[in-house]
Design a protein around this motif. Structure first.
Motif, PDB file in Angstrom:
ATOM      1  N   SER A 198       0.837  -1.198   0.000  1.00  0.00           N
ATOM      2  CA  SER A 198       0.000   0.000   0.000  1.00  0.00           C
ATOM      3  C   SER A 198       0.875   1.252   0.000  1.00  0.00           C
ATOM      4  O   SER A 198       2.084   1.185   0.205  1.00  0.00           O
ATOM      5  CB  SER A 198      -0.885  -0.007   1.250  1.00  0.00           C
ATOM      6  OG  SER A 198      -0.053   0.014   2.413  1.00  0.00           O
ATOM      7  N   ALA A 199       0.243   2.398  -0.212  1.00  0.00           N
ATOM      8  CA  ALA A 199       0.978   3.667  -0.203  1.00  0.00           C
ATOM      9  C   ALA A 199       1.651   3.895   1.142  1.00  0.00           C
ATOM     10  O   ALA A 199       2.683   4.578   1.215  1.00  0.00           O
ATOM     11  CB  ALA A 199       0.027   4.827  -0.526  1.00  0.00           C
ATOM     12  N   ASP A 200       1.101   3.326   2.216  1.00  0.00           N
ATOM     13  CA  ASP A 200       1.744   3.440   3.531  1.00  0.00           C
ATOM     14  C   ASP A 200       2.617   2.226   3.853  1.00  0.00           C
ATOM     15  O   ASP A 200       3.020   2.032   5.008  1.00  0.00           O
ATOM     16  CB  ASP A 200       0.728   3.744   4.645  1.00  0.00           C
ATOM     17  CG  ASP A 200      -0.475   2.807   4.667  1.00  0.00           C
ATOM     18  OD1 ASP A 200      -0.654   2.037   3.696  1.00  0.00           O
ATOM     19  OD2 ASP A 200      -1.233   2.838   5.649  1.00  0.00           O
ATOM     20  N   VAL A 207      10.537 -10.412   3.449  1.00  0.00           N
ATOM     21  CA  VAL A 207      11.377  -9.535   2.618  1.00  0.00           C
ATOM     22  C   VAL A 207      12.285  -8.704   3.513  1.00  0.00           C
ATOM     23  O   VAL A 207      13.487  -8.563   3.252  1.00  0.00           O
ATOM     24  CB  VAL A 207      10.508  -8.645   1.704  1.00  0.00           C
ATOM     25  CG1 VAL A 207      11.378  -7.664   0.932  1.00  0.00           C
ATOM     26  CG2 VAL A 207       9.699  -9.506   0.728  1.00  0.00           C
ATOM     27  N   ARG A 208      11.724  -8.175   4.613  1.00  0.00           N
ATOM     28  CA  ARG A 208      12.537  -7.391   5.555  1.00  0.00           C
ATOM     29  C   ARG A 208      13.687  -8.228   6.114  1.00  0.00           C
ATOM     30  O   ARG A 208      14.830  -7.761   6.221  1.00  0.00           O
ATOM     31  CB  ARG A 208      11.690  -6.894   6.740  1.00  0.00           C
ATOM     32  CG  ARG A 208      10.770  -5.751   6.472  1.00  0.00           C
ATOM     33  CD  ARG A 208      11.358  -4.371   6.320  1.00  0.00           C
ATOM     34  NE  ARG A 208      12.781  -4.201   6.489  1.00  0.00           N
ATOM     35  CZ  ARG A 208      13.472  -3.224   5.940  1.00  0.00           C
ATOM     36  NH1 ARG A 208      12.867  -2.322   5.170  1.00  0.00           N
ATOM     37  NH2 ARG A 208      14.743  -3.095   6.131  1.00  0.00           N
ATOM     38  N   ALA A 209      13.402  -9.473   6.479  1.00  0.00           N
ATOM     39  CA  ALA A 209      14.446 -10.310   7.083  1.00  0.00           C
ATOM     40  C   ALA A 209      15.586 -10.558   6.099  1.00  0.00           C
ATOM     41  O   ALA A 209      16.767 -10.492   6.476  1.00  0.00           O
ATOM     42  CB  ALA A 209      13.837 -11.640   7.548  1.00  0.00           C
ATOM     43  N   PHE A 210      15.257 -10.825   4.843  1.00  0.00           N
ATOM     44  CA  PHE A 210      16.303 -11.059   3.842  1.00  0.00           C
ATOM     45  C   PHE A 210      17.016  -9.765   3.473  1.00  0.00           C
ATOM     46  O   PHE A 210      18.219  -9.767   3.181  1.00  0.00           O
ATOM     47  CB  PHE A 210      15.724 -11.767   2.613  1.00  0.00           C
ATOM     48  CG  PHE A 210      15.514 -13.248   2.812  1.00  0.00           C
ATOM     49  CD1 PHE A 210      14.418 -13.725   3.526  1.00  0.00           C
ATOM     50  CD2 PHE A 210      16.427 -14.161   2.316  1.00  0.00           C
ATOM     51  CE1 PHE A 210      14.231 -15.094   3.734  1.00  0.00           C
ATOM     52  CE2 PHE A 210      16.255 -15.536   2.515  1.00  0.00           C
ATOM     53  CZ  PHE A 210      15.150 -15.995   3.225  1.00  0.00           C
ATOM     54  N   GLY A 266      -0.615  -3.677   9.928  1.00  0.00           N
ATOM     55  CA  GLY A 266      -0.429  -5.019   9.388  1.00  0.00           C
ATOM     56  C   GLY A 266       1.041  -5.330   9.215  1.00  0.00           C
ATOM     57  O   GLY A 266       1.868  -4.937  10.045  1.00  0.00           O
ATOM     58  N   SER A 267       1.370  -6.026   8.137  1.00  0.00           N
ATOM     59  CA  SER A 267       2.740  -6.430   7.873  1.00  0.00           C
ATOM     60  C   SER A 267       3.383  -5.389   6.957  1.00  0.00           C
ATOM     61  O   SER A 267       2.965  -5.205   5.816  1.00  0.00           O
ATOM     62  CB  SER A 267       2.747  -7.813   7.205  1.00  0.00           C
ATOM     63  OG  SER A 267       4.058  -8.235   6.942  1.00  0.00           O
ATOM     64  N   ARG A 268       4.406  -4.682   7.504  1.00  0.00           N
ATOM     65  CA  ARG A 268       4.903  -3.491   6.826  1.00  0.00           C
ATOM     66  C   ARG A 268       6.270  -3.729   6.191  1.00  0.00           C
ATOM     67  O   ARG A 268       7.170  -4.274   6.840  1.00  0.00           O
ATOM     68  CB  ARG A 268       5.001  -2.342   7.825  1.00  0.00           C
ATOM     69  CG  ARG A 268       5.132  -0.980   7.155  1.00  0.00           C
ATOM     70  CD  ARG A 268       4.966   0.147   8.153  1.00  0.00           C
ATOM     71  NE  ARG A 268       4.537   1.373   7.482  1.00  0.00           N
ATOM     72  CZ  ARG A 268       4.246   2.501   8.099  1.00  0.00           C
ATOM     73  NH1 ARG A 268       4.327   2.577   9.411  1.00  0.00           N
ATOM     74  NH2 ARG A 268       3.866   3.571   7.410  1.00  0.00           N
ATOM     75  N   LEU A 269       6.416  -3.320   4.936  1.00  0.00           N
ATOM     76  CA  LEU A 269       7.702  -3.420   4.249  1.00  0.00           C
ATOM     77  C   LEU A 269       8.588  -2.224   4.568  1.00  0.00           C
ATOM     78  O   LEU A 269       9.774  -2.375   4.822  1.00  0.00           O
ATOM     79  CB  LEU A 269       7.482  -3.515   2.736  1.00  0.00           C
ATOM     80  CG  LEU A 269       8.761  -3.585   1.899  1.00  0.00           C
ATOM     81  CD1 LEU A 269       9.543  -4.865   2.200  1.00  0.00           C
ATOM     82  CD2 LEU A 269       8.457  -3.476   0.414  1.00  0.00           C
ATOM     83  N   TRP A 270       8.003  -1.036   4.517  1.00  0.00           N
ATOM     84  CA  TRP A 270       8.793   0.167   4.718  1.00  0.00           C
ATOM     85  C   TRP A 270       7.894   1.343   5.098  1.00  0.00           C
ATOM     86  O   TRP A 270       6.671   1.298   4.926  1.00  0.00           O
ATOM     87  CB  TRP A 270       9.598   0.511   3.473  1.00  0.00           C
ATOM     88  CG  TRP A 270       8.806   0.687   2.194  1.00  0.00           C
ATOM     89  CD1 TRP A 270       7.574   1.275   2.037  1.00  0.00           C
ATOM     90  CD2 TRP A 270       9.197   0.255   0.890  1.00  0.00           C
ATOM     91  NE1 TRP A 270       7.186   1.252   0.733  1.00  0.00           N
ATOM     92  CE2 TRP A 270       8.159   0.636  -0.003  1.00  0.00           C
ATOM     93  CE3 TRP A 270      10.328  -0.384   0.375  1.00  0.00           C
ATOM     94  CZ2 TRP A 270       8.225   0.375  -1.383  1.00  0.00           C
ATOM     95  CZ3 TRP A 270      10.378  -0.638  -0.995  1.00  0.00           C
ATOM     96  CH2 TRP A 270       9.344  -0.273  -1.848  1.00  0.00           C
TER      97      TRP A 270
END
Lengths: 211, 211
Positions: A10-12, A154-157, A178-182
């Motif tokens: 998402s945008a966030d 993805v964050r862990a790798f 939720g589950s956040r990438l960035w």
């Protein structure tokens, strides 16, 4: 090479919302909104009638499998279950012909026997990101490995310095939790070249990162 | 499907300049300028050291061979010679390992025997665009056929209504005279959906067309 392909946030910055369940694979997030750039494309898996768009979004969609010999995915991408397996009848969300068509390594603390569905074999592995990548790389037979998500995986790798390229599609929706990438794609610019391209469809901004 | 992929023209629509010769495959046009979007990419044929960019230009570059089972090219893409063959030693511009790695059908009035270089076999065929496409389609074995150019050949297949998708990169240079694809990309909008995306590198605007 380890590649993230077509991962959508998402945008966030969230890849999924809270409250994942069997009926809501993306939790409170609406996958129809989040993935709206992907569904109309000619390369949507299972589309066989020649329909679909063939613009920029399709170029990304159809690159997903090219040159890929194995996938790594997090446990929550594979299943809404948490904790030890009590029922092995669950075989993923993808029906009898999963679109991966390579070995898939599900990264989890809760191991279970490998199984094959169609052209895809699922293996269940624990260990560090480097351990998992080593197994997937061997299975890929000289091709690249795709890191399929979710965001926490993805964050862990990323944090282990193991990701070579990323394509992340940012959808014009917000999820909030939720589950956040960035927080922002610019967080990766200390380690990666970064290009962003707005799709002419308005359904995503495509971000590309490479070292 | 017949697809044009990575065909590059100048801002004024020319695929090559006048005066093609052995030393100047693009005539008066400078291929280093015209193709400047392509050369830095990681997918440049022959690049094997892992270098190169992996942004949007590379996404187009690496899509070139995917799903392609044969190529059709015009006689002037194959050779600077004009008229009947007097010397069969010419085997194209591409050295001992041409990047095509499929059957290639050279569309020409001047036939000569087929030959194989590396993984590529060149056939020489005459007839209408539909005749040539039928032969290439049979050779492609269920995969798509790429129409490789030059501009006159692309025009001929477009005018015959045989092209299903096009990716044309427009470089920010002018050539002024030569082999012209179009006055403006909008000429094709009566027959095709059209998207355009400026590369973040500034080295090309990528145009995508599909029916």
């Amino acid at each position: 090479m380890l590649r993230v392909q077509n991962f959508t946030v998402s945008a966030d910055g969230y890849g999924s919302g809270e409250g994942q369940s069997l009926d809501q694979p993306f939790g409170t997030a609406n996958p129809g909104e989040l993935m709206s750039w992907f569904f109309p494309t000619a390369s949507l898996p299972g589309r066989s009638d020649g329909s679909g768009t063939r613009g920029l979004d399709d170029l990304f969609a159809r690159d997903w499998a090219h040159g890929i010999g194995a996938e790594i995915m997090g446990a929550n991408k594979f299943s809404p279950h948490r904790g030890p397996w009590t029922d092995l009848s669950w075989q993923g969300w993808w029906g009898d012909e999963p679109p991966f068509r390579t070995p898939v390594f599900v990264w989890t603390h809760h191991l279970r026997p490998s199984f094959t569905l169609g052209e895809t074999t699922f293996h269940f592995v624990s260990g560090s990101p480097a351990d998992v990548l080593a197994q997937a790389t061997e299975a890929a037979g000289g091709l690249d490995v795709r890191l399929g998500g979710g965001a926490a995986s993805v964050r862990a790798f990323l944090d282990a310095g193991l990701v070579d390229t990323l394509h992340v599609a940012v959808a014009p929706v917000t999820i909030g939790a939720g589950s956040r990438l960035w927080t922002s794609p610019s967080e990766l610019e200390d380690r990666y070249h970064h290009e962003q391209v707005a799709s002419p469809t308005g359904r995503a901004v495509h971000h590309l990162f490479w070292r």
